[in-house]
Design an enzyme around this catalytic site. Structure first.
Site, PDB file in Angstrom:
ATOM      1  N   SER A  44       0.838  -1.196   0.000  1.00  0.00           N
ATOM      2  CA  SER A  44       0.000   0.000   0.000  1.00  0.00           C
ATOM      3  C   SER A  44       0.884   1.262   0.000  1.00  0.00           C
ATOM      4  O   SER A  44       1.662   1.465  -0.932  1.00  0.00           O
ATOM      5  CB  SER A  44      -0.954  -0.046   1.191  1.00  0.00           C
ATOM      6  OG  SER A  44      -2.067   0.791   1.006  1.00  0.00           O
ATOM      7  N   ASP A  92      -9.928  -6.069  -3.838  1.00  0.00           N
ATOM      8  CA  ASP A  92      -8.987  -5.118  -3.247  1.00  0.00           C
ATOM      9  C   ASP A  92      -9.435  -3.677  -3.445  1.00  0.00           C
ATOM     10  O   ASP A  92      -9.982  -3.323  -4.498  1.00  0.00           O
ATOM     11  CB  ASP A  92      -7.631  -5.309  -3.937  1.00  0.00           C
ATOM     12  CG  ASP A  92      -6.450  -4.831  -3.139  1.00  0.00           C
ATOM     13  OD1 ASP A  92      -6.621  -3.946  -2.288  1.00  0.00           O
ATOM     14  OD2 ASP A  92      -5.350  -5.359  -3.382  1.00  0.00           O
ATOM     15  N   HIS A 113      -7.281  -6.500   0.304  1.00  0.00           N
ATOM     16  CA  HIS A 113      -6.067  -5.686   0.385  1.00  0.00           C
ATOM     17  C   HIS A 113      -4.917  -6.370   1.121  1.00  0.00           C
ATOM     18  O   HIS A 113      -3.820  -5.820   1.194  1.00  0.00           O
ATOM     19  CB  HIS A 113      -6.421  -4.363   1.081  1.00  0.00           C
ATOM     20  CG  HIS A 113      -5.454  -3.252   0.847  1.00  0.00           C
ATOM     21  ND1 HIS A 113      -5.057  -2.852  -0.416  1.00  0.00           N
ATOM     22  CD2 HIS A 113      -4.803  -2.417   1.721  1.00  0.00           C
ATOM     23  CE1 HIS A 113      -4.210  -1.837  -0.307  1.00  0.00           C
ATOM     24  NE2 HIS A 113      -4.027  -1.553   0.972  1.00  0.00           N
TER      25      HIS A 113
END
Length: 305
Positions: A119, A259, A286
């Site tokens: 991320s 996601d 995610h």
């Protein structure tokens, strides 16, 4: 036999800060004895802690035997917190976190390494890789992005798929600036359950990260904002697409079918990084290292080989 675990702190001199600062780290595996290059991990947030990445310890054990380096970035987890810098966008810069990264490598004596960013950690890893750092061999970008505008737009589209009362709660509190309200936080939790971590119940490691964040959201609020789809911080206009062609190491791009890092978000990484592979985990959101743990480790380990 379980791999050795080493924990410690790397002193980090931060310009503009009068007090001593330190980066907390954990190394799983033996950096000196291992025949494998270490995998250095960059957690998300910004401003979170490393704990939710701990499934990656699987890579340090048999049959992979890859030393894994975790650390809490400045302002989060067990590293030095600087709440007095809340709102100081000039201070909480990408360069600060790049400097911290290299400071840790030097402290640990790491010369050659592979890098995995999740991320926000992937954003930081991308920036580092565009500068051709000496010693970087391979790059893994998990559930990351190349452009914040696309990320925010995609998050809004995902929010629109949730029940109307959740959408209304988010819209109301975003508009009124009351994002600390329990109703707003409950709505964000529903978004997380759908698009961030589809494991029930959430693992203790992830809950711990959320607890630490709630105690000190300085970095997240300054760089990002109150939520994934209300981005008001210094990363609001972040865009690295035009720089991605500079990444010259083999790169693995990963995301999940459910996601918040949707295919639309991830695709520019695949289009613009020269030596790249892309895989989407079919049953993940995610955090595929929780949701499809065994498959994720196998996929990453084979790429690192």
């Amino acid at each position: 036999m379980a791999p050795p675990v080493t924990e410690g702190e790397a002193p980090f001199r931060v310009p503009g800060v009068d007090k001593p600062c330190a980066t907390w780290y954990k190394v799983v595996g033996d950096l000196k004895a291992s025949k494998k290059l270490p995998l250095v991990t960059l957690h998300g947030g910004p401003g979170f802690a490393h704990d939710y990445l701990l499934p990656l310890v699987d890579l340090a054990g048999a049959p992979y035997d890859t030393p894994v380096v975790f650390y809490d970035q400045l302002g989060g987890g067990r590293s030095t917190h600087l709440p007095e810098k809340k709102g100081d966008e000039a201070f909480w810069s990408e360069q600060l976190f790049e400097d911290e990264f290299y400071n840790l490598l030097k402290h640990l004596g790491i010369v050659e390494y592979d890098l995995l960013g999740h991320s926000w950690g992937g954003m930081l890893a991308e920036r580092i890789a565009t500068k051709h750092p000496k010693g970087l061999r391979r790059l893994v970008l998990t559930d990351s992005l190349a452009n914040m505008k696309t990320w925010a737009e995609s998050a809004r589209k995902l929010l629109a798929k949730l029940p109307k009362e959740i959408q209304d709660a988010v819209e109301k509190h975003d508009k009124n600036g009351t994002t600390e309200d329990p109703e707003y936080q409950a709505a964000i939790a529903e978004f997380f359950k759908a698009y961030v971590l589809r494991v029930d119940p959430w693992p203790a490691e992830f809950l711990h990260v959320l607890e630490l964040y709630e105690k000190d959201p300085t970095v997240y609020h300054t760089m990002l904002g109150p939520s994934e789809f209300n981005i008001t911080g210094s990363l609001k206009n972040w865009d690295i697409i035009k720089e991605l062609h500079k990444i010259n190491v083999p790169t693995l791009v990963l995301n999940g079918r459910h996601d918040e890092a949707t295919d639309e978000v991830v695709a520019p990484l695949f289009w613009h990084i020269p030596k790249v592979r892309w895989y989407t985990f079919p049953d993940s959101s995610h955090m595929p290292y929780w949701e499809e743990r065994e498959a994720y480790m196998k996929f990453v380990a084979e790429f690192l080989e």
